[in-house]
Write an enzyme that holds these catalytic residues in place. Structure first.
Site, mmCIF file in Angstrom:
data_model
loop_
_atom_site.group_PDB
_atom_site.id
_atom_site.type_symbol
_atom_site.label_atom_id
_atom_site.label_comp_id
_atom_site.label_asym_id
_atom_site.label_seq_id
_atom_site.Cartn_x
_atom_site.Cartn_y
_atom_site.Cartn_z
ATOM 1 N N ASP A 192 47.636 37.342 38.769
ATOM 2 C CA ASP A 192 46.056 36.892 38.448
ATOM 3 C C ASP A 192 46.187 37.559 36.920
ATOM 4 O OD1 ASP A 192 43.452 36.546 38.659
ATOM 5 O OD2 ASP A 192 43.275 38.807 38.492
ATOM 6 N N ARG A 193 45.232 36.743 36.256
ATOM 7 C CA ARG A 193 45.294 37.082 34.783
ATOM 8 C C ARG A 193 44.025 38.164 34.435
ATOM 9 N NH1 ARG A 193 42.874 32.859 30.444
ATOM 10 N NH2 ARG A 193 40.962 34.246 30.535
ATOM 11 N N ASP A 194 42.671 38.062 34.545
ATOM 12 C CA ASP A 194 41.560 38.504 34.202
ATOM 13 C C ASP A 194 41.656 39.715 35.179
ATOM 14 O OD1 ASP A 194 41.523 37.122 32.309
ATOM 15 O OD2 ASP A 194 39.963 35.742 33.195
ATOM 16 N N SER B 210 45.215 31.555 37.793
ATOM 17 C CA SER B 210 43.824 32.216 37.526
ATOM 18 C C SER B 210 42.902 31.096 37.582
ATOM 19 C CB SER B 210 43.845 32.483 35.778
ATOM 20 O OG SER B 210 42.930 32.744 35.441
ATOM 21 N N ASN B 211 41.529 31.660 38.095
ATOM 22 C CA ASN B 211 40.454 30.753 38.005
ATOM 23 C C ASN B 211 39.798 30.830 36.654
ATOM 24 O OD1 ASN B 211 40.675 30.004 40.922
ATOM 25 N ND2 ASN B 211 39.231 31.596 41.576
ATOM 26 N N GLN B 212 39.476 29.575 36.254
ATOM 27 C CA GLN B 212 38.831 29.612 34.964
ATOM 28 C C GLN B 212 37.655 28.806 34.956
ATOM 29 O OE1 GLN B 212 39.392 31.582 32.107
ATOM 30 N NE2 GLN B 212 40.939 32.719 33.620
ATOM 31 N N SER B 213 36.698 29.179 35.968
ATOM 32 C CA SER B 213 35.517 28.454 36.037
ATOM 33 C C SER B 213 34.455 28.062 34.883
ATOM 34 C CB SER B 213 34.711 28.772 37.227
ATOM 35 O OG SER B 213 34.186 30.018 37.015
ATOM 36 N N LYS C 276 41.202 29.607 43.507
ATOM 37 C CA LYS C 276 41.632 30.620 44.674
ATOM 38 C C LYS C 276 40.250 31.095 45.438
ATOM 39 C CE LYS C 276 42.960 33.416 41.292
ATOM 40 N NZ LYS C 276 43.668 34.560 40.375
ATOM 41 N N ASP D 36 43.414 41.409 41.370
ATOM 42 C CA ASP D 36 42.264 42.636 41.213
ATOM 43 C C ASP D 36 41.215 42.065 42.386
ATOM 44 O OD1 ASP D 36 41.457 40.664 39.683
ATOM 45 O OD2 ASP D 36 40.147 42.103 38.747
#
Length: 193
Positions: free
Chosen positions: A9-11, A51-54, A109, A134
């Site tokens: 995961d990114r953030d 990564s989710n980038q909504s 995700k 996370d």
């Protein structure tokens, strides 16, 4: 020949959790992240970002900024001898403001679309692969993909561990302090040289 992979995961896992990264200056790698990626590279794991980038669908920033942030991330990693093999992100969100991205999808995700795409593009040994994140949704992604999920206590991790997981029917396979701790655990657990 298939290789084990680690889907990261990114953030909140790789970089500081700052809400939406709506400017490149808000992207800050967490301590130990570069060393973690280098360890994966050294021990023969494919390293992917999922990564989710909504914020794209919500109209908070354009999709071009996501690509710009990822280029910046790769540059920061490469300067310290680390590389990711692929970056996969979901720009969708049902009910968002940008019609092109405001829809249901299988890549958000915990949907498995990001991992499915990676597995079509790379020779991934899913049986020996991991997801590190996370959020409970990262652990659900691991479960849905048939992989082991490692929850880090950075980002939302400690809060999810304390307040969300007690109510869920599944738990992380392992809990780590941060990304570097998680990767060290994987390397030790798999005995990879």
């Amino acid at each position: 020949m298939k290789k084990p992979a680690v889907f990261i995961d990114r953030d909140g896992t790789l970089n500081e959790q700052m809400g939406y990264i709506n400017h490149i200056r808000r992207f800050v790698l967490l301590p130990g992240s570069t060393e973690a990626i280098r360890l994966l590279n050294h021990h023969g794991f494919l390293a992917f970002i999922v990564s989710n980038q909504s914020g794209v669908a919500r109209g908070y920033f354009p999709i071009e900024l996501v690509h710009k942030v990822h280029d910046h991330m790769e540059t920061l990693l490469e300067k310290q001898g680390a590389r990711v093999d692929g970056i996969f992100f979901c720009p969708h969100y049902p009910g968002g403001k940008v019609p092109e991205y405001s829809r249901p999808c299988d890549c958000r995700k915990p949907g498995t679309g990001l991992i499915d795409t990676a597995c079509r593009q790379f020779p991934v040994d899913t049986q020996h692969s991991y997801v590190i994140g996370d959020r409970y949704s990262d652990m659900e992604l691991a479960r849905e993909s048939g992989m082991k999920g490692i929850l880090v206590k950075t980002g939302y991790g400690l809060g999810d561990l304390t307040y969300v997981f007690p109510e869920l029917p599944f738990q992380p396979f392992h809990v780590a302090e941060d990304l570097l701790d998680a990767v060290r655990w994987i390397v030790a657990a798999t005995g990879r040289r």
